[in-house]
Write an enzyme that holds these catalytic residues in place. Structure first.
Site, PDB file in Angstrom:
ATOM      1  N   LYS A   1       0.901  -1.689   0.024  1.00  0.00           N
ATOM      2  CA  LYS A   1      -0.389  -0.309  -0.011  1.00  0.00           C
ATOM      3  C   LYS A   1       1.200   1.185   0.057  1.00  0.00           C
ATOM      4  O   LYS A   1       2.189   1.420   0.567  1.00  0.00           O
ATOM      5  CB  LYS A   1      -0.899   0.244   1.081  1.00  0.00           C
TER       6      LYS A   1
ATOM      7  N   TYR B   1     -12.356  -2.727  -3.545  1.00  0.00           N
ATOM      8  CA  TYR B   1     -13.295  -3.001  -2.019  1.00  0.00           C
ATOM      9  C   TYR B   1     -14.290  -2.646  -1.775  1.00  0.00           C
ATOM     10  O   TYR B   1     -14.796  -1.667  -0.787  1.00  0.00           O
ATOM     11  CB  TYR B   1     -12.331  -1.021  -0.811  1.00  0.00           C
TER      12      TYR B   1
ATOM     13  N   PHE C   1     -15.450   3.745   7.696  1.00  0.00           N
ATOM     14  CA  PHE C   1     -14.024   3.797   7.323  1.00  0.00           C
ATOM     15  C   PHE C   1     -13.558   3.890   5.566  1.00  0.00           C
ATOM     16  O   PHE C   1     -12.642   4.412   5.030  1.00  0.00           O
ATOM     17  CB  PHE C   1     -12.849   2.913   7.666  1.00  0.00           C
TER      18      PHE C   1
ATOM     19  N   ARG D   1      -1.631 -14.036   3.616  1.00  0.00           N
ATOM     20  CA  ARG D   1      -2.869 -14.432   4.672  1.00  0.00           C
ATOM     21  C   ARG D   1      -1.949 -14.020   6.146  1.00  0.00           C
ATOM     22  O   ARG D   1      -1.624 -13.619   7.142  1.00  0.00           O
ATOM     23  CB  ARG D   1      -3.918 -14.858   4.894  1.00  0.00           C
TER      24      ARG D   1
ATOM     25  N   THR E   1      -5.223  -8.270  10.222  1.00  0.00           N
ATOM     26  CA  THR E   1      -5.628  -7.193   9.765  1.00  0.00           C
ATOM     27  C   THR E   1      -5.227  -5.788  10.325  1.00  0.00           C
ATOM     28  O   THR E   1      -4.988  -4.579  10.032  1.00  0.00           O
ATOM     29  CB  THR E   1      -7.507  -6.450   9.477  1.00  0.00           C
TER      30      THR E   1
ATOM     31  N   ARG F   1       2.854  -7.485   9.331  1.00  0.00           N
ATOM     32  CA  ARG F   1       2.249  -5.944   9.422  1.00  0.00           C
ATOM     33  C   ARG F   1       2.901  -5.779  11.115  1.00  0.00           C
ATOM     34  O   ARG F   1       2.774  -5.082  11.690  1.00  0.00           O
ATOM     35  CB  ARG F   1      -0.044  -6.413  10.125  1.00  0.00           C
TER      36      ARG F   1
ATOM     37  N   ASN G   1      -1.619  -0.075   7.473  1.00  0.00           N
ATOM     38  CA  ASN G   1      -0.937  -1.771   7.308  1.00  0.00           C
ATOM     39  C   ASN G   1      -0.394  -2.140   6.051  1.00  0.00           C
ATOM     40  O   ASN G   1      -0.355  -2.999   6.637  1.00  0.00           O
ATOM     41  CB  ASN G   1      -2.467  -2.073   8.648  1.00  0.00           C
TER      42      ASN G   1
ATOM     43  N   HIS H   1      -1.579  -5.760   1.381  1.00  0.00           N
ATOM     44  CA  HIS H   1      -3.439  -6.378   1.383  1.00  0.00           C
ATOM     45  C   HIS H   1      -2.868  -7.000   0.821  1.00  0.00           C
ATOM     46  O   HIS H   1      -1.188  -7.578   0.094  1.00  0.00           O
ATOM     47  CB  HIS H   1      -3.588  -5.295  -0.045  1.00  0.00           C
TER      48      HIS H   1
ATOM     49  N   GLU I   1      -9.536 -10.732  -7.575  1.00  0.00           N
ATOM     50  CA  GLU I   1      -8.465  -9.661  -7.303  1.00  0.00           C
ATOM     51  C   GLU I   1      -7.373  -9.087  -8.810  1.00  0.00           C
ATOM     52  O   GLU I   1      -7.158  -8.733  -8.858  1.00  0.00           O
ATOM     53  CB  GLU I   1      -7.543  -9.252  -6.243  1.00  0.00           C
TER      54      GLU I   1
HETATM   55  P1  GDP Z   1      -7.810  -7.137   5.271  1.00  0.00           P
HETATM   56  O1  GDP Z   1      -8.425  -7.623   4.358  1.00  0.00           O
HETATM   57  O2  GDP Z   1      -6.271  -8.148   6.633  1.00  0.00           O
HETATM   58  O3  GDP Z   1      -7.264  -6.641   4.740  1.00  0.00           O
HETATM   59  O4  GDP Z   1      -8.726  -6.180   5.942  1.00  0.00           O
HETATM   60  P2  GDP Z   1     -10.050  -5.987   4.879  1.00  0.00           P
HETATM   61  O5  GDP Z   1     -10.575  -6.471   4.202  1.00  0.00           O
HETATM   62  O6  GDP Z   1     -11.936  -6.017   6.455  1.00  0.00           O
HETATM   63  O7  GDP Z   1      -9.901  -4.567   5.520  1.00  0.00           O
HETATM   64  C1  GDP Z   1      -9.022  -3.715   3.692  1.00  0.00           C
HETATM   65  C2  GDP Z   1      -9.129  -2.253   4.669  1.00  0.00           C
HETATM   66  O8  GDP Z   1      -9.425  -1.593   5.123  1.00  0.00           O
HETATM   67  C3  GDP Z   1      -7.539  -2.814   5.657  1.00  0.00           C
HETATM   68  O9  GDP Z   1      -6.601  -3.606   5.771  1.00  0.00           O
HETATM   69  C4  GDP Z   1      -6.866  -1.975   6.849  1.00  0.00           C
HETATM   70  O10 GDP Z   1      -6.511  -0.878   5.925  1.00  0.00           O
HETATM   71  C5  GDP Z   1      -8.996  -0.936   6.588  1.00  0.00           C
HETATM   72  N1  GDP Z   1      -9.593  -0.875   7.294  1.00  0.00           N
HETATM   73  C6  GDP Z   1     -10.301  -2.506   7.691  1.00  0.00           C
HETATM   74  N2  GDP Z   1     -11.122  -2.237   8.848  1.00  0.00           N
HETATM   75  C7  GDP Z   1     -10.338  -0.609   9.969  1.00  0.00           C
HETATM   76  C8  GDP Z   1     -11.418  -0.035  10.708  1.00  0.00           C
HETATM   77  O11 GDP Z   1     -12.328  -0.151  11.410  1.00  0.00           O
HETATM   78  N3  GDP Z   1     -10.381   0.796  10.507  1.00  0.00           N
HETATM   79  C9  GDP Z   1     -10.060   1.493   9.846  1.00  0.00           C
HETATM   80  N4  GDP Z   1     -10.042   2.975   9.691  1.00  0.00           N
HETATM   81  N5  GDP Z   1      -9.207   1.077   8.790  1.00  0.00           N
HETATM   82  C10 GDP Z   1      -9.627  -0.759   8.363  1.00  0.00           C
HETATM   83 MG    MG Z   2      -9.329  -8.368   2.833  1.00  0.00          MG
END
Ligand code: GDP
Ligand code: MG
Length: 148
Positions: free
Chosen positions: A7, A47, A55, A83, A89, A100, A110, A113, A124
């Protein structure tokens, strides 16, 4: 195969090399790699499942704030293993030794991705890469990484 993307915060912090190194030394095969500024349209599709989250607008701004490095990695169980390499996450929950867990503090920054299932990975990769950007090649150490 799975999609990984460093990212904008990971690029800014010059972590691209160390991140690639973790996948290479693990034994996975790099089959696609590019640096790009992700468009809002691409990010909205990427997304889409999060578009009702509070968020979401800040997530798109963050992902659009600078270049990202997108890659495709191949190998046995690569989606699940990636993963695990990436970690939780929320960096506060991510174990030391994960990307991370070693390099980030806050969920909103973080640094990486990774696709979260085989089906999502297929979608994707199709979204981020053209077929012609994916390489087919043999790793010369394949027999040492895997049982022959
Ligand atoms: P990932 O698959 O581990 O990346 O997590 P997700 O698919 O649930 O979310 C995508 C991305 O959204 C995450 O990597 C974070 O950058 C962001 N994100 C997820 N949950 C939160 C949250 O509660 N707050 C904020 N600010 N960002 C979030
Ligand atoms: Mg995800």
């Amino acid at each position: 195969v799975t999609l990984v993307a460093v990212k904008p915060d990971g690029v800014q912090r010059r972590l691209v090399g160390q991140i690639i190194q973790r996948f290479e030394t693990r034994g996975f095969k790099l089959v696609g790699l590019k640096m790009l500024q992700a468009s809002e349209d691409l990010l909205a599709q990427h997304y889409a499942s999060l578009n009702r989250k509070p968020f979401y607008p800040s997530l798109l701004r963050y992902m659009n704030s600078g270049p990202v490095v997108a890659m495709v990695w191949e190998g046995h169980n690569v989606v699940k293993s990636t993963r695990m390499l990436v970690g939780d996450t929320n960096p506060a929950e991510a174990k030391p030794g994960t990307i991370r867990g070693d390099f980030s503090i806050h969920i909103s920054r973080n640094i990486i991705h990774a696709s979260d299932s085989v089906e999502v990975a297929q979608a994707e990769i199709a979204l981020w890469f053209r077929r012609s950007e994916l390489m087919e090649w043999e790793c010369c150490d394949h027999g040492s990484v895997y049982q022959l």
